[in-house]
Design a protein around this motif. Structure first.
Motif, short mmCIF file in Angstrom:
data_model
loop_
_atom_site.label_atom_id
_atom_site.label_comp_id
_atom_site.label_asym_id
_atom_site.label_seq_id
_atom_site.Cartn_x
_atom_site.Cartn_y
_atom_site.Cartn_z
N ASN A 46 0.90 -1.16 0.07
CA ASN A 46 0.03 0.02 0.06
C ASN A 46 0.82 1.02 0.08
O ASN A 46 0.74 2.04 -0.92
CB ASN A 46 -0.80 -0.08 1.30
N PHE A 47 1.89 1.31 1.00
CA PHE A 47 2.59 2.41 1.10
C PHE A 47 3.60 2.82 -0.20
O PHE A 47 3.52 3.79 -0.71
CB PHE A 47 3.52 2.06 2.14
N PHE A 50 1.06 3.91 -3.01
CA PHE A 50 0.67 5.28 -2.93
C PHE A 50 2.08 6.19 -3.26
O PHE A 50 1.71 7.44 -3.58
CB PHE A 50 0.19 5.53 -1.43
N LEU A 54 1.17 8.94 -5.91
CA LEU A 54 0.83 10.34 -5.21
C LEU A 54 1.71 11.08 -4.83
O LEU A 54 1.51 12.27 -4.66
CB LEU A 54 -0.27 10.03 -4.14
N ASP A 55 3.10 10.37 -4.29
CA ASP A 55 3.98 11.20 -3.70
C ASP A 55 5.38 10.86 -4.27
O ASP A 55 6.41 10.82 -3.65
CB ASP A 55 3.96 10.70 -2.14
N LYS A 60 7.84 9.70 0.96
CA LYS A 60 7.57 9.18 2.34
C LYS A 60 6.90 7.87 2.63
O LYS A 60 7.55 7.30 3.55
CB LYS A 60 6.49 10.40 2.98
N LEU B 10 -6.93 14.55 -6.67
CA LEU B 10 -5.87 15.03 -5.96
C LEU B 10 -5.87 16.51 -6.39
O LEU B 10 -5.90 17.11 -7.37
CB LEU B 10 -4.68 14.46 -6.66
N LEU B 200 -3.48 3.59 8.71
CA LEU B 200 -2.24 4.68 8.48
C LEU B 200 -2.17 4.94 6.89
O LEU B 200 -1.90 5.69 6.48
CB LEU B 200 -1.11 4.57 9.21
N SER B 201 -1.75 3.62 6.31
CA SER B 201 -1.59 3.58 5.01
C SER B 201 -2.69 4.10 4.16
O SER B 201 -2.26 4.89 3.03
CB SER B 201 -0.83 2.15 4.34
N LEU B 202 -3.75 3.91 4.54
CA LEU B 202 -4.89 4.46 3.63
C LEU B 202 -4.94 5.85 3.93
O LEU B 202 -5.16 6.77 3.15
CB LEU B 202 -6.26 3.69 4.36
N TYR B 204 -2.26 7.65 4.42
CA TYR B 204 -1.50 8.23 3.76
C TYR B 204 -1.76 8.35 2.08
O TYR B 204 -1.58 9.61 1.44
CB TYR B 204 0.00 7.35 3.70
N GLY B 205 -2.52 7.34 1.76
CA GLY B 205 -2.91 7.58 0.05
C GLY B 205 -3.98 8.69 -0.01
O GLY B 205 -3.98 9.56 -0.75
N LEU B 206 -4.88 8.73 1.08
CA LEU B 206 -6.18 9.53 0.95
C LEU B 206 -5.84 10.88 1.01
O LEU B 206 -6.32 11.95 0.36
CB LEU B 206 -7.28 9.11 1.98
N GLY B 208 -3.07 11.98 -0.18
CA GLY B 208 -2.00 12.44 -1.21
C GLY B 208 -0.66 12.38 -1.17
O GLY B 208 0.13 13.31 -1.32
N GLY B 209 -0.36 11.62 0.20
CA GLY B 209 0.90 11.45 0.56
C GLY B 209 1.44 12.33 1.53
O GLY B 209 2.59 13.11 1.46
N GLU B 210 0.74 12.51 2.83
CA GLU B 210 1.19 13.23 3.70
C GLU B 210 1.27 12.44 4.92
O GLU B 210 0.69 11.25 5.08
CB GLU B 210 0.17 14.39 4.26
N THR B 211 2.47 12.58 5.68
CA THR B 211 2.48 11.79 6.94
C THR B 211 2.33 12.40 8.30
O THR B 211 1.94 11.76 9.18
CB THR B 211 3.92 11.14 7.15
#
Lengths: 103, 527
Positions: A46-47, A50, A54-55, A60, B10, B200-202, B204-206, B208-211
């Motif tokens: 998943n990571f 994504f 997306l990133d 990250k 996005l 958490l991985s969802l 991250y995706g939703l 658009g790549g923020e942690t």
């Protein structure tokens, strides 16, 4: 053919479900640990997916996956140590025979 | 641009404001925010080194070193309290007041459970040095968890706490029950953290790549998807992970087994330190990331709170082992604490802090008594406590006060804790929660009193075998004076913290009102 993000997410979700299935049905403690690894690998997929879609600049998600792999290794080490300790005392790693503490 | 599925719309991100941020100077990291944690890490390295270099002799003074280190951490948290709120490591770590109080609670729980473990670990013939090292690692994990504001950091801190706890649960490695407790704890814990991680991985995706948690919330709000199915799924996964740490029903199955099988000082730490860290994580994560779905997560926690209060307190009635009884009672107590989370008002959060502080001393006091009794009589069964008051007045007094305080009998401090939490719930209009809380408190008083009656009211001829063969009261064995000091300290705080309720509650209120990430919630509550 362009690979869509959806495919990766579906693969990860399927892997996650297989992991959960393995957790619920396995009687061997080592197999249960392996199922947990499957769960974590699904998360990694998943990571990575994504991060790729997306990133792509900051990646990250890829960094996160490195952390997950590291922690998974530590978890496997601790898990196997505990399984070893229990095997020395009980001569079995069958989950159904660990019933001293009632659920 | 790769093809994106249609459920991700996005929004173009703003370019980074400051390109010079790529080169991060050490000063920009603001390492000062984690000085308390660094102190604990330093202490644990010293303990480990001392243990390696001088072996068993060192275990005479290393516990004090560890406790001094933890007290030092608490003191430096006190200094941090007076400094302006700072974020360290580019926002990954928040030294806000709420976090500071929770970190202090975790450190205190660590210090007290080291003191009460010395005799227990020695008697079991295990090494004390490693025990303290692992416990300090767990403490560091809990402290980081209480302040982390970034998903990677949350995960690593959670696992640091988790892995150290699994090791501690299995620390009596020749005891089959301890093995079994550790294995169950590890498997359930690893599964729940994997589920949490999937959430958490969802996120991250939703996003658009923020942690970073706050950045995720901003992105979710900008894309206007904070109520979408994806976010709600992520919320469910995240809550499953958190509820495991809080041992909320129906994620509680591990709790009684782990409490019964693990070494008692470890249980004492898990029941307080690990839970405090879990609440800190729950508040920060849910409030920061899911402001758009507040109603949903508050509803979930309302249900979890009701289930925990009912099941924890009702099942506790049937227990025969005091450790198992305390396990179910801690599930019930977690239910009371979750009232504060479910109502989501500033008073609710403040009452969580206040109750957690009282619960720390009360529960650790109760566990200190259980340790002392099992050292002297070699059992945890409730029936074996019969007639104890004739042989051991201090233990009787301590255990009775702690259990009555857990039950919420005035004027002990547990009463004030419950009073504030129910009052906050009533103010917020959560009548069902408060009523269930009141009814289950009455049930809980019954089983606490049952133990106290067993100790106090029995006739001499009804004394249990263990109490008849009770050894003479001596305090000169290594580690026993520390256990006694911990017990007395906990009991004294339990007895008088009610009188100090006002300053403590002011402190908790100040912490909540001055914490940046809670501000939106406070403004909502004021309307």
């Amino acid at each position: 053919m362009v690979l869509q993000l959806n495919y990766f997410l579906l693969l990860a979700a399927a892997l996650f479900c297989i992991g959960i299935y393995g957790l619920v049905t396995s009687r061997n403690a080592v197999r249960v640990l392996m199922s947990v690894e499957l769960l974590l690998n699904a998360v990694n997929l998943n990571f990575l997916a994504f991060a790729n879609y997306l990133d792509p600049a900051d990646i990250k998600g890829q960094v996160f996956a490195v952390f997950v792999i590291t922690v998974a290794a530590a978890e496997a080490a601790v898990g196997l140590a505990i399984v070893l300790a229990i095997y020395r005392n009980r001569d079995t790693i069958d989950m159904e025979r660990f019933n001293l503490l009632k659920w | 641009m790769p093809q994106l599925p249609n459920w991700i719309n996005l929004v173009e991100k703003e370019p980074p404001e400051d390109l010079a941020m790529d080169v991060v100077s050490l000063a920009a990291l603001n390492t000062g925010t984690i000085v308390p944690e660094l102190l604990v890490i330093g202490t644990l390295l010293l303990v480990l080194l001392a243990d390696l270099l001088s072996g068993r002799q060192a275990s005479r003074w290393t516990p004090y070193l560890a406790v001094v280190g933890l007290i030092g951490a608490v003191v430096s948290l006190g200094f941090q309290w007076n400094m302006p709120v700072a974020e360290g490591f580019l926002g990954s770590f928040q030294a806000d007041h709420l976090g500071i109080l929770f970190r202090g609670l975790v450190a205190l729980a660590g210090a007290l459970s080291i003191l009460m473990a010395i005799r227990y670990v020695n008697e079991a013939g295990s090494a004390l040095g490693e025990y303290m090292t692992i416990l300090l690692v767990a403490t560091v994990g809990g402290m980081f968890l209480a302040g982390s504001d970034e998903m990677v950091m949350v995960f690593v801190a959670l696992e640091t706490l988790g892995l150290a706890s699994y090791l501690l649960a299995g620390y009596m490695k020749r005891d089959v029950r301890s093995n079994e407790a550790a294995l169950k704890y590890l498997l359930i814990g690893a599964t729940s953290s994997a589920i949490f991680l999937y959430g958490l991985s969802l996120l991250y995706g939703l996003s658009g790549g923020e942690t970073r948690l706050s950045a995720i919330a901003q992105q979710l709000a900008r894309q206007d998807i904070s109520q979408s199915l994806g976010v709600l799924m992520a919320l469910v996964f995240v809550i499953a992970g958190i509820a495991f740490k809080l041992s909320a029903v129906p994620f509680h199955q591990w709790t009684p087994d782990v409490y019964e099988g693990s070494p008692t000082p470890v249980v004492a730490f898990l029941s307080v330190g690990s839970k405090a860290a879990g609440f800190a994580l729950a508040i920060r994560l849910l409030v920061t990331v899911f402001p758009g779905a507040t109603e949903q997560w508050q509803f979930v926690f309302e249900s979890l709170a009701i289930l925990s209060m009912v099941l924890g307190n009702v099942v506790a009635l049937t227990q025969t082992s005091l450790k198992r009884l305390l396990a179910y009672s801690s599930i019930g107590q977690a239910g009371f604490l979750m009232i504060g989370l479910a109502i989501g008002t500033p008073e609710g959060y403040a009452s969580i802090l206040f109750y957690a502080f009282i619960y720390l001393f009360t529960n650790l006091g109760a566990f200190a008594c259980v340790i002392l009794f099992s050292l002297r009589a070699g059992t945890d069964e409730i029936n074996e406590y019969a007639g104890l008051y004739q042989k051991d007045p201090l233990l009787t007094l301590g255990l009775s006060l702690c259990l009555l305080s857990l039950g919420g009998i005035p004027p002990l401090s547990g009463f004030f804790g419950k009073l504030y939490i129910f009052w906050a719930g009533w103010q917020a209009g959560a009548y069902t929660l408060v009523l269930v809380g009141l009814v289950t408190s009455v049930i809980s008083i019954y089983y606490y009193i049952r133990v106290v009656r067993m100790i106090v009211v029995k006739e001499p001829q009804e004394m249990s075998l263990a109490v008849q063969n009770y050894p003479a009261l001596t305090w000169d064995m290594a580690g026993l004076p520390e256990l006694r000091a911990t017990l007395i300290a906990c009991v004294v705080v339990t007895a008088v913290a009610g009188l100090l309720a006002n300053p403590l509650l002011t402190l908790a209120n100040n912490a909540v009102t001055s914490t940046p990430f809670l501000q939106p919630q406070i403004q909502v509550a004021q309307k």
